[in-house]
Motif scaffolding. Sequence first.
Motif, PDB file in Angstrom:
ATOM      1  N   TRP A   1      53.237   3.806  27.212  1.00 36.05           N
ATOM      2  CA  TRP A   1      52.136   3.819  26.358  1.00 36.05           C
ATOM      3  C   TRP A   1      51.096   4.789  26.661  1.00 36.05           C
ATOM      4  O   TRP A   1      49.978   5.076  26.195  1.00 36.05           O
ATOM      5  CB  TRP A   1      51.310   2.346  26.424  1.00 36.05           C
ATOM      6  N   SER A   2      51.355   5.558  27.993  1.00 34.64           N
ATOM      7  CA  SER A   2      50.004   6.603  28.385  1.00 34.64           C
ATOM      8  C   SER A   2      50.676   7.831  28.136  1.00 34.64           C
ATOM      9  O   SER A   2      51.882   8.354  28.385  1.00 34.64           O
ATOM     10  CB  SER A   2      50.047   6.181  29.993  1.00 34.64           C
ATOM     11  N   GLU A   3      49.876   8.527  27.630  1.00 33.42           N
ATOM     12  CA  GLU A   3      49.905  10.227  27.433  1.00 33.42           C
ATOM     13  C   GLU A   3      49.851  10.897  28.737  1.00 33.42           C
ATOM     14  O   GLU A   3      50.632  12.106  28.904  1.00 33.42           O
ATOM     15  CB  GLU A   3      48.911  10.686  26.493  1.00 33.42           C
ATOM     16  N   ALA A   4      49.273  10.371  29.625  1.00 28.17           N
ATOM     17  CA  ALA A   4      49.003  11.217  30.952  1.00 28.17           C
ATOM     18  C   ALA A   4      50.132  10.871  31.931  1.00 28.17           C
ATOM     19  O   ALA A   4      50.526  11.569  32.638  1.00 28.17           O
ATOM     20  CB  ALA A   4      47.540  10.848  31.287  1.00 28.17           C
ATOM     21  N   VAL A   5      50.267   9.551  32.202  1.00 25.67           N
ATOM     22  CA  VAL A   5      51.256   9.262  33.321  1.00 25.67           C
ATOM     23  C   VAL A   5      52.529   8.304  32.919  1.00 25.67           C
ATOM     24  O   VAL A   5      52.737   7.183  33.522  1.00 25.67           O
ATOM     25  CB  VAL A   5      50.591   8.509  34.463  1.00 25.67           C
ATOM     26  N   ASP A   6      53.124   8.858  31.851  1.00 26.22           N
ATOM     27  CA  ASP A   6      54.076   8.082  31.355  1.00 26.22           C
ATOM     28  C   ASP A   6      55.535   7.876  32.234  1.00 26.22           C
ATOM     29  O   ASP A   6      56.040   6.861  32.201  1.00 26.22           O
ATOM     30  CB  ASP A   6      54.707   8.461  29.917  1.00 26.22           C
ATOM     31  N   LEU A   7      55.865   8.613  33.058  1.00 28.47           N
ATOM     32  CA  LEU A   7      56.810   8.944  33.911  1.00 28.47           C
ATOM     33  C   LEU A   7      56.495   9.004  35.387  1.00 28.47           C
ATOM     34  O   LEU A   7      55.600  10.055  35.369  1.00 28.47           O
ATOM     35  CB  LEU A   7      57.825   9.746  33.442  1.00 28.47           C
ATOM     36  N   ASN A   8      57.023   8.197  36.216  1.00 31.24           N
ATOM     37  CA  ASN A   8      56.502   8.463  37.598  1.00 31.24           C
ATOM     38  C   ASN A   8      57.669   7.760  38.549  1.00 31.24           C
ATOM     39  O   ASN A   8      58.289   7.007  38.316  1.00 31.24           O
ATOM     40  CB  ASN A   8      55.306   7.616  37.848  1.00 31.24           C
ATOM     41  N   CYS A   9      57.813   8.647  39.387  1.00 34.02           N
ATOM     42  CA  CYS A   9      59.131   8.654  40.666  1.00 34.02           C
ATOM     43  C   CYS A   9      58.619   9.060  41.861  1.00 34.02           C
ATOM     44  O   CYS A   9      57.652   9.860  42.183  1.00 34.02           O
ATOM     45  CB  CYS A   9      60.136   9.041  40.011  1.00 34.02           C
ATOM     46  N   GLY A  10      59.303   8.431  42.908  1.00 33.67           N
ATOM     47  CA  GLY A  10      59.118   8.918  44.241  1.00 33.67           C
ATOM     48  C   GLY A  10      59.133   7.859  45.141  1.00 33.67           C
ATOM     49  O   GLY A  10      59.628   6.821  45.058  1.00 33.67           O
ATOM     50  N   ALA A  11      58.726   8.067  46.585  1.00 35.02           N
ATOM     51  CA  ALA A  11      58.663   7.440  47.606  1.00 35.02           C
ATOM     52  C   ALA A  11      57.664   7.464  48.678  1.00 35.02           C
ATOM     53  O   ALA A  11      57.462   8.864  48.860  1.00 35.02           O
ATOM     54  CB  ALA A  11      59.928   7.425  48.356  1.00 35.02           C
ATOM     55  N   ALA A  12      56.922   6.667  49.244  1.00 35.47           N
ATOM     56  CA  ALA A  12      55.900   6.891  50.326  1.00 35.47           C
ATOM     57  C   ALA A  12      56.646   6.954  51.620  1.00 35.47           C
ATOM     58  O   ALA A  12      57.773   6.703  51.749  1.00 35.47           O
ATOM     59  CB  ALA A  12      54.993   5.631  50.194  1.00 35.47           C
ATOM     60  N   ALA A  13      55.900   7.589  52.323  1.00 37.54           N
ATOM     61  CA  ALA A  13      56.608   8.262  53.572  1.00 37.54           C
ATOM     62  C   ALA A  13      55.545   8.686  54.740  1.00 37.54           C
ATOM     63  O   ALA A  13      54.374   8.928  54.096  1.00 37.54           O
ATOM     64  CB  ALA A  13      57.632   9.134  53.560  1.00 37.54           C
ATOM     65  N   ILE A  14      55.872   8.606  55.947  1.00 38.34           N
ATOM     66  CA  ILE A  14      55.014   8.797  57.049  1.00 38.34           C
ATOM     67  C   ILE A  14      55.897  10.109  57.657  1.00 38.34           C
ATOM     68  O   ILE A  14      56.887  10.046  58.341  1.00 38.34           O
ATOM     69  CB  ILE A  14      54.696   7.771  57.947  1.00 38.34           C
ATOM     70  N   TYR A  15      55.470  11.340  57.741  1.00 39.66           N
ATOM     71  CA  TYR A  15      56.010  12.343  58.315  1.00 39.66           C
ATOM     72  C   TYR A  15      55.427  12.826  59.629  1.00 39.66           C
ATOM     73  O   TYR A  15      54.001  12.735  59.614  1.00 39.66           O
ATOM     74  CB  TYR A  15      56.231  13.433  57.298  1.00 39.66           C
TER      75      TYR A  15
ATOM     76  N   SER B   1      49.913  11.269  45.815  1.00 40.01           N
ATOM     77  CA  SER B   1      50.854  11.971  44.860  1.00 40.01           C
ATOM     78  C   SER B   1      51.296  11.237  43.657  1.00 40.01           C
ATOM     79  O   SER B   1      51.310   9.802  43.412  1.00 40.01           O
ATOM     80  CB  SER B   1      52.003  12.733  45.531  1.00 40.01           C
ATOM     81  N   CYS B   2      51.377  11.933  42.580  1.00 40.11           N
ATOM     82  CA  CYS B   2      51.948  11.473  41.218  1.00 40.11           C
ATOM     83  C   CYS B   2      52.910  12.426  40.665  1.00 40.11           C
ATOM     84  O   CYS B   2      52.502  13.860  40.445  1.00 40.11           O
ATOM     85  CB  CYS B   2      50.680  11.406  40.312  1.00 40.11           C
ATOM     86  N   THR B   3      54.023  12.139  40.638  1.00 41.04           N
ATOM     87  CA  THR B   3      55.035  13.056  40.133  1.00 41.04           C
ATOM     88  C   THR B   3      55.988  12.408  39.136  1.00 41.04           C
ATOM     89  O   THR B   3      56.679  11.159  39.481  1.00 41.04           O
ATOM     90  CB  THR B   3      55.903  13.560  41.334  1.00 41.04           C
ATOM     91  N   ASP B   4      56.540  13.184  38.108  1.00 39.41           N
ATOM     92  CA  ASP B   4      57.123  12.782  36.995  1.00 39.41           C
ATOM     93  C   ASP B   4      58.797  13.097  37.071  1.00 39.41           C
ATOM     94  O   ASP B   4      59.386  12.387  36.013  1.00 39.41           O
ATOM     95  CB  ASP B   4      56.483  13.039  35.738  1.00 39.41           C
ATOM     96  N   THR B   5      59.302  13.721  38.030  1.00 38.35           N
ATOM     97  CA  THR B   5      60.744  14.022  37.973  1.00 38.35           C
ATOM     98  C   THR B   5      60.815  14.290  39.641  1.00 38.35           C
ATOM     99  O   THR B   5      59.952  14.003  40.319  1.00 38.35           O
ATOM    100  CB  THR B   5      60.733  15.678  37.773  1.00 38.35           C
ATOM    101  N   GLN B   6      62.195  14.013  39.818  1.00 40.29           N
ATOM    102  CA  GLN B   6      62.676  14.188  41.036  1.00 40.29           C
ATOM    103  C   GLN B   6      62.469  15.440  41.832  1.00 40.29           C
ATOM    104  O   GLN B   6      61.888  15.518  42.894  1.00 40.29           O
ATOM    105  CB  GLN B   6      64.270  13.759  41.312  1.00 40.29           C
ATOM    106  N   ALA B   7      62.412  16.589  41.242  1.00 39.45           N
ATOM    107  CA  ALA B   7      62.044  17.695  41.559  1.00 39.45           C
ATOM    108  C   ALA B   7      60.701  17.603  41.932  1.00 39.45           C
ATOM    109  O   ALA B   7      60.377  18.478  43.024  1.00 39.45           O
ATOM    110  CB  ALA B   7      62.394  18.796  40.707  1.00 39.45           C
ATOM    111  N   GLY B   8      59.705  17.286  41.302  1.00 34.48           N
ATOM    112  CA  GLY B   8      58.336  17.196  41.506  1.00 34.48           C
ATOM    113  C   GLY B   8      58.083  16.427  42.823  1.00 34.48           C
ATOM    114  O   GLY B   8      57.173  16.827  43.923  1.00 34.48           O
ATOM    115  N   TYR B   9      58.911  15.435  43.027  1.00 39.83           N
ATOM    116  CA  TYR B   9      58.594  14.378  44.084  1.00 39.83           C
ATOM    117  C   TYR B   9      59.126  15.239  45.376  1.00 39.83           C
ATOM    118  O   TYR B   9      58.225  14.937  46.298  1.00 39.83           O
ATOM    119  CB  TYR B   9      59.410  13.190  43.905  1.00 39.83           C
ATOM    120  N   TYR B  10      60.245  15.931  45.162  1.00 42.25           N
ATOM    121  CA  TYR B  10      60.757  16.616  46.362  1.00 42.25           C
ATOM    122  C   TYR B  10      59.984  17.926  46.769  1.00 42.25           C
ATOM    123  O   TYR B  10      59.597  18.310  48.067  1.00 42.25           O
ATOM    124  CB  TYR B  10      62.102  16.866  46.090  1.00 42.25           C
ATOM    125  N   ARG B  11      59.276  18.626  45.724  1.00 44.32           N
ATOM    126  CA  ARG B  11      58.398  19.447  46.142  1.00 44.32           C
ATOM    127  C   ARG B  11      57.180  19.067  47.073  1.00 44.32           C
ATOM    128  O   ARG B  11      57.119  19.578  47.875  1.00 44.32           O
ATOM    129  CB  ARG B  11      57.721  20.276  44.697  1.00 44.32           C
TER     130      ARG B  11
END
Length: 286
Positions: free
Chosen positions: A217-231, A180-190
């Motif tokens: 410096w990146s137009e594509a992945v300038d902001l990134n947030c989240g956490a890895a997990a095993i569900y 996954s690649c998410t740029d907001t907390q909401a995206g990460y939680y989705r």
Amino acid sequence: MPKIASAQYDISFLETWGNFEAKVRRWVDEAVTNQADILLFPEYACMELASLFAKEVYSSLSGQLDALQTLLPDYLALFKSLAVNHGVYIQAGTFPVKHSNGEFRNHAYFFTPQGEVDFQEKLTMTRFENEQWHISRGLEIKTFDTVFGKVAINICYDSEFPHYARLQVERGVALILVPSCTDTQAGYYRVRIGCQARALENQCYVVQASLVGNAPWSEAVDLNCGAAAIYTPVDRGFPDNGILAIGKYNVPQWVYAELDLADVTRVRLAGQVFNYQDWPKQFDCE
């Protein structure tokens, strides 16, 4: 029982291929040292490769996609050699690949210890990918054979659509990988909620990897947030909250867990509930 390593991988400005290769080797070496059998990297981790080109390239959404194609052979060769040399399975995140018709599609490559390489395409695109980046959707749902059983991939947003995972588990999958690649907390939680829902309703393991860190410096992945997990399933023999392991939010690291895939069969046959079995049953409201 396979041990899985899921990455909270930090995007970097690397400038040279040698720096990228050294970084990837460090990450893989660390996971192998910790006896991981399956390694999962996040979606669009490869976009740090855009930093190997001039500013007018890495700051252009379309320019970086075309430039990246020149690095694809070396990218595939690197991960193939790492999987073979270390005797592990690697899902290397994703790479936007240009097809013969001019379309770009988001490929999640899967490398085996035997040197085999295959990929799952992203099936549903986010608004950014569709409207601004012009990356097209894939059309085929795949599964991948391993010595541990069948594995499938849901790329980020795909994890939010239950019919993809359902088709995969009906084909024998007990483990779904979600780069996954998410740029907001909401995206990460989705994506996280989607992963947990897929694990619950299919009574299987779902593993999420996250891209972390900022790349102004990146137009594509300038902001990134989240956490890895095993569900996991939420049932007898599994954690009560369905979380076997989870990383510290936004901190670069591997997250590890041992997976007993036989427990998936057990819980589907003798769990407190039968989410997997009861899926096809229709409710007649007439």
